[in-house]
Structure formats: structure tokens, C-alpha cells
Design an enzyme around this catalytic site. Structure first.
Site, PDB file in Angstrom:
ATOM      1  N   HIS A 251       0.844  -1.193   0.000  1.00 15.28           N
ATOM      2  CA  HIS A 251       0.000   0.000   0.000  1.00 15.28           C
ATOM      3  C   HIS A 251       0.877   1.240   0.000  1.00 15.28           C
ATOM      4  O   HIS A 251       2.073   1.170   0.274  1.00 15.28           O
ATOM      5  CB  HIS A 251      -0.878   0.022   1.261  1.00 15.28           C
ATOM      6  CG  HIS A 251      -0.100   0.213   2.522  1.00 15.28           C
ATOM      7  ND1 HIS A 251       0.600  -0.805   3.137  1.00 15.28           N
ATOM      8  CD2 HIS A 251       0.139   1.324   3.264  1.00 15.28           C
ATOM      9  CE1 HIS A 251       1.205  -0.332   4.205  1.00 15.28           C
ATOM     10  NE2 HIS A 251       0.952   0.958   4.305  1.00 15.28           N
ATOM     11  N   ASP A 253       0.739   5.312   1.721  1.00 15.40           N
ATOM     12  CA  ASP A 253       0.007   6.058   2.747  1.00 15.40           C
ATOM     13  C   ASP A 253      -0.605   7.302   2.094  1.00 15.40           C
ATOM     14  O   ASP A 253      -0.057   7.842   1.141  1.00 15.40           O
ATOM     15  CB  ASP A 253       0.957   6.494   3.873  1.00 15.40           C
ATOM     16  CG  ASP A 253       1.573   5.299   4.614  1.00 15.40           C
ATOM     17  OD1 ASP A 253       1.024   4.186   4.520  1.00 15.40           O
ATOM     18  OD2 ASP A 253       2.598   5.504   5.275  1.00 15.40           O
ATOM     19  N   HIS A 307       4.638  -0.029  -0.020  1.00 13.27           N
ATOM     20  CA  HIS A 307       5.349  -0.783   1.021  1.00 13.27           C
ATOM     21  C   HIS A 307       4.421  -1.821   1.632  1.00 13.27           C
ATOM     22  O   HIS A 307       3.196  -1.754   1.446  1.00 13.27           O
ATOM     23  CB  HIS A 307       5.937   0.156   2.091  1.00 13.27           C
ATOM     24  CG  HIS A 307       4.971   1.120   2.702  1.00 13.27           C
ATOM     25  ND1 HIS A 307       4.479   2.232   2.047  1.00 13.27           N
ATOM     26  CD2 HIS A 307       4.383   1.153   3.938  1.00 13.27           C
ATOM     27  CE1 HIS A 307       3.662   2.900   2.834  1.00 13.27           C
ATOM     28  NE2 HIS A 307       3.569   2.253   4.006  1.00 13.27           N
ATOM     29  N   ARG A 317       6.390  -8.570  16.260  1.00 11.71           N
ATOM     30  CA  ARG A 317       6.960  -7.270  15.866  1.00 11.71           C
ATOM     31  C   ARG A 317       5.978  -6.157  16.207  1.00 11.71           C
ATOM     32  O   ARG A 317       4.766  -6.366  16.181  1.00 11.71           O
ATOM     33  CB  ARG A 317       7.237  -7.263  14.365  1.00 11.71           C
ATOM     34  CG  ARG A 317       7.693  -5.923  13.819  1.00 11.71           C
ATOM     35  CD  ARG A 317       8.192  -6.027  12.376  1.00 11.71           C
ATOM     36  NE  ARG A 317       8.694  -4.751  11.926  1.00 11.71           N
ATOM     37  CZ  ARG A 317       7.961  -3.862  11.259  1.00 11.71           C
ATOM     38  NH1 ARG A 317       6.706  -4.130  10.940  1.00 11.71           N
ATOM     39  NH2 ARG A 317       8.485  -2.709  10.899  1.00 11.71           N
TER      40      ARG A 317
HETATM   41  O1  AKG Z   1       4.731  -1.722  10.481  1.00  9.01           O
HETATM   42  C1  AKG Z   1       5.327  -1.204   9.558  1.00  9.01           C
HETATM   43  O2  AKG Z   1       6.542  -1.319   9.407  1.00  9.01           O
HETATM   44  C2  AKG Z   1       4.609  -0.373   8.528  1.00  9.01           C
HETATM   45  C3  AKG Z   1       3.183  -0.096   8.842  1.00  9.01           C
HETATM   46  C4  AKG Z   1       2.510   0.702   7.783  1.00  9.01           C
HETATM   47  O3  AKG Z   1       2.943   0.766   6.656  1.00  9.01           O
HETATM   48  C5  AKG Z   1       1.287   1.464   8.110  1.00  9.01           C
HETATM   49  O4  AKG Z   1       0.773   1.359   9.242  1.00  9.01           O
HETATM   50  O5  AKG Z   1       0.813   2.204   7.201  1.00  9.01           O
HETATM   51 FE   FE2 Z   2       2.051   2.377   5.511  1.00 13.18          FE
END
Ligand code: AKG
Ligand code: FE2
Length: 393
Positions: A251, A253, A307, A317
Site C-alpha cells: 500500500h 500512505d 510498502h 513485531r
Molecule cells: O509496520 C510497519 O513497518 C509499517 C506499517 C505501515 O505501513 C502502516 O501502518 O501504514
Molecule cells: Fe504504511
């Protein structure tokens, strides 16, 4: 702010369902899904019982399965913010180049110490370790991980907690839902992360504007009382079949910039030249990425990069993301300085509210749950001058 504009703060994380639901599929020995209220409960059960396998509903399509593991990394630029006092121009150059070339970079010497970051993460982890019944009190609006309902978040093998920080700071109010007597440590940790990243956002937007030869405040001038900031805590439990699931589908952001604190585990991957690359965890660093709003606002010069998150079989994690969004009514129009014959204006002027409509439209048209639906290039396509688009009406 309405709930729609709250959702608008981060289209990927806030809208609609990934369509997979969260019912326990045929692949798991677990009969009654309600026994496993949250993803963490299910993951714990899978850890305990060696015969369990991941429910079918969580498995991603063959072609989306990760080929790079959580601990294989590429090198993103790491930028030392201490340069700001020594050579501001050089810092602006480094940030600008990273935003243009990579759309992702890490910063160090940003003002939050390793101890601060450890404390923020420790408080975040304590939240996800709470019993399911307590987390579920937050409801489906802000907590993503309820296993008994259709999953409303596009994040996949993950639990999430989403709170608004601006306008109107929800931190205290949401904490009171789960801790009626309050929880000062958690409150201070969340507020500290948000306020520090907000200040960094302002500085970095100023430096990026300077890099482009624009007035220092070109991007940061909207950071008034209407500014829009959301926080998301992401928790990815260890998974016995890590190559069959994704912690987050690919996705982009919707933000201008996103600030991410990741722990030592690794799992975030960015897409570059047709391949996925892991973002190496660096102690004390924050990861920053350009979102769709800044991409369009800079006439496409700064990259909003796809990403995703992969998980692993051994260790959980945690990440914290602060999404620096733009106000719904702000017209995102690339400045004339960035437009010439070689760089025609890419996007029609639009507001963030228009962008949200694009996302909703794209989601409604989504037929096959393809992860490319969350790709900003596709989401923004209807707003481009050169599109034949359905997005014009
Ligand atoms: O947890 C991550 O490394 C990325 C999370 C992410 O891309 C998001 O929350 O938009
Ligand atoms: Fe993200």
C-alpha cells in the site's frame, strides 16, 4: 472532525475491508473462532499447538506471497538531523534527494533518545498484551484485531490501534476506555511520540520546500489548528507460516509524511524497481516515507512508494506510525515553480477530501482484493490531467 475525515487520515489503514473476513478457515484445527477473540490469541494458540495451521482466510494469494524474508535488508539513506545546525542546505539536499529517489529514508539524531523510544515501545507492547476483552472495548473504529468480526482493516496478520492526535487529541479518552483509572505512562508515551514527530514533520517539510526552491513554509503552512495527525500502533504476532501471510498488504500512505518507529525485528519492505527490499532496523532511528498527498503536491517529484510488512515464525513485531496528513479542505496544487515544459502539471488541483472520495471509489470498484488497489499511483490516477478517467465526475 467527523468519522469520515478521521478515516481520511490514512486511507490504507482506515477504509473498508480486505474482503477476507476473519473467520477461521479450513486450515486450522480450531473449531470455534470465538475462542480466539483477537489475532494475538489465535497466534498464541498456534504457537502452543504444533498441529495448528494458519486459517485459510489469512493466507494471501500465491503471487503476493513474500519472497524476501523479514531479516533481509537493503540500505535506505540514513540522514543525520544534527546537520541542521551545521549545514542546513546540505541537510535539505540529502532529504530532498532521498524523497525523490527513494520516497523512504531513516533519520537519526532527531531528538528522541534510545531510552525514549524504548519506553514508547514498551508501553505500546503492553497494550497489545492486554487480555482480548479489554482491547475489544475500543470497538471496531479504532482497534483492528477482533477475530470474531469481518476484519475492517487492510492490515492482515496484524492487530492495530488507531487514534487521532489532531485535531482533538483522543489519547486520554481512548486510554480511559481500557483503563478507567487512567494510565499515565501509556498516555505520556503516545503523546511524546506524536508531539516529537509533529515537530520533526514541520522541520522536514520546511527543508523539503527549501530543497525545491520554494518558500520555506510552502508545505508546512497548513500546520495550524486544523492540522491532521493520526497515530497507529501495529502489532504483528509471530506466525507459523510466515511466507503464506502478510502483516500488511502492499500500500501507499495517504499522508504528506509518515513517521515510523519500528523495533529490532524487521519486516517492513519497500518496492523499488520491481522488487521488494527490507528496511533495516537501526537503533534510535525513525523511518520516514512520503505519502500520496506530498507526492501530488510536489508534482510527482517526491515519491510515494508502495510498502508492505512481512512476518516471521519466531518473534512478534511492533511498530508505531504517525501519519502527518493534510486538512481535508486544503487544495493540493503543485506550485508553478515545479511546472515547466519538461514537467507538466500532473494533477488537477484537489483537496484531501477529493482524494478520500477517490479511495472510496477505488475500494468500491475493487473486485479481486488485489493489493495494487492500495497503490497511490492507481488511487490518484483519476486526478491526473492525462487520465481518461472515471475520477473526474
Ligand atoms: O509496520 C510497519 O513497518 C509499517 C506499517 C505501515 O505501513 C502502516 O501502518 O501504514
Ligand atoms: Fe504504511
Amino acid at each position: 472532525m467527523t468519522s469520515v475525515s478521521c478515516a481520511a487520515v490514512q486511507p490504507y489503514n482506515s477504509y473498508g475491508s480486505n474482503g477476507r473476513g476473519a473467520s477461521i478457515g479450513t486450515g486450522v484445527s480450531v473449531e470455534n473462532k470465538k475462542e480466539y477473540l483477537t489475532l494475538r490469541d489465535l497466534a498464541e494458540e498456534l504457537k502452543r499447538s504444533s498441529k495448528g495451521s494458519v486459517p485459510q482466510d489469512y493466507m494471501v494469494k500465491e503471487e503476493e506471497r513474500p519472497s524476501i524474508k523479514h531479516d533481509e535488508f537493503d540500505e535506505l539513506p540514513v540522514i543525520d538531523l544534527a546537520l541542521v545546525d551545521k549545514d542546513r542546505g546540505e541537510l535539505a539536499r540529502q532529504l530532498g534527494e532521498a524523497a525523490r529517489e527513494w520516497g523512504f529514508f531513516q533519520i537519526v539524531n532527531h531528538g528522541l533518545s534510545v531510552d525514549d523510544l524504548d519506553e514508547i515501545q514498551a508501553q505500546g507492547m503492553k497494550f497489545f498484551e492486554l487480555p482480548a476483552e479489554i482491547k475489544l472495548k475500543l470497538g471496531m473504529q479504532g482497534y483492528f484485531g477482533d477475530n470474531t468480526k469481518v476484519k475492517r482493516s487492510s492490515l492482515h496478520w496484524a492487530e492495530g490501534w488507531m487514534l487521532r492526535y489532531h485535531p482533538d487529541n483522543q489519547v486520554e479518552e481512548k486510554i480511559r476506555v481500557i483503563f478507567p483509572e487512567g494510565n499515565d505512562k501509556l498516555r505520556d508515551a503516545l503523546n511524546k511520540f506524536c508531539s516529537a514527530t509533529e515537530a520533526l514533520n514541520e522541520l522536514i517539510l520546511e527543508l523539503l520546500a527549501e530543497h525545491l526552491g520554494l518558500g520555506t513554509k510552502f508545505f508546512s503552512r497548513h500546520l495550524n489548528s486544523q492540522r491532521s495527525v493520526a497515530l497507529r500502533l501495529n502489532y504483528y504476532p509471530a506466525c507459523p507460516q510466515p511466507l503464506s501471510v502478510l502483516g500488511a498488504n502492499g500500500h501507499t500512505d495517504g499522508s504528506s509524511l509518515t513517521f515510523l518507529l519500528q523495533d529490532k525485528v524487521g519486516g517492513l519492505q519497500t518496492h523499488r524497481d520491481g522488487q521488494w527490499f527490507g528496511v533495516r532496523p537501526i537503533e534510535g532511528a525513525l523511518v520516514i516515507n512520503v505519502g500520496d498527498a506530498l507526492h501530488a503536491w510536489s508534482n510527482g517529484l517526491f515519491k510515494s512508494v508502495l510498502h508492505r510488512v512481512v512476518v516471521n515464525a519466531e518473534v512478534d513485531r511492533l511498530s508505531f506510525a504517525a501519519f502527518m496528513n493534510v486538512d481535508n479542505s486544503l487544495a493540493l496544487s503543485a506550485p508553478d515553480e515545479l511546472v515547466d515544459e519538461d514537467h507538466p502539471r500532473l494533477y488537477k488541483p484537489f483537496t484531501f477530501a477529493d482524494y478520500v472520495q477517490q479511495v472510496l471509489r477505488a475500494r468500491a470498484e475493487e473486485k479481486d482484493n488485489s493489493n495494487t488497489m492500495m497503490d497511490g499511483n492507481r488511487l490518484l490516477a483519476g486526478l491526473r490531467y492525462d487520465s481518461q478517467s472515471k475520477g473526474e465526475d
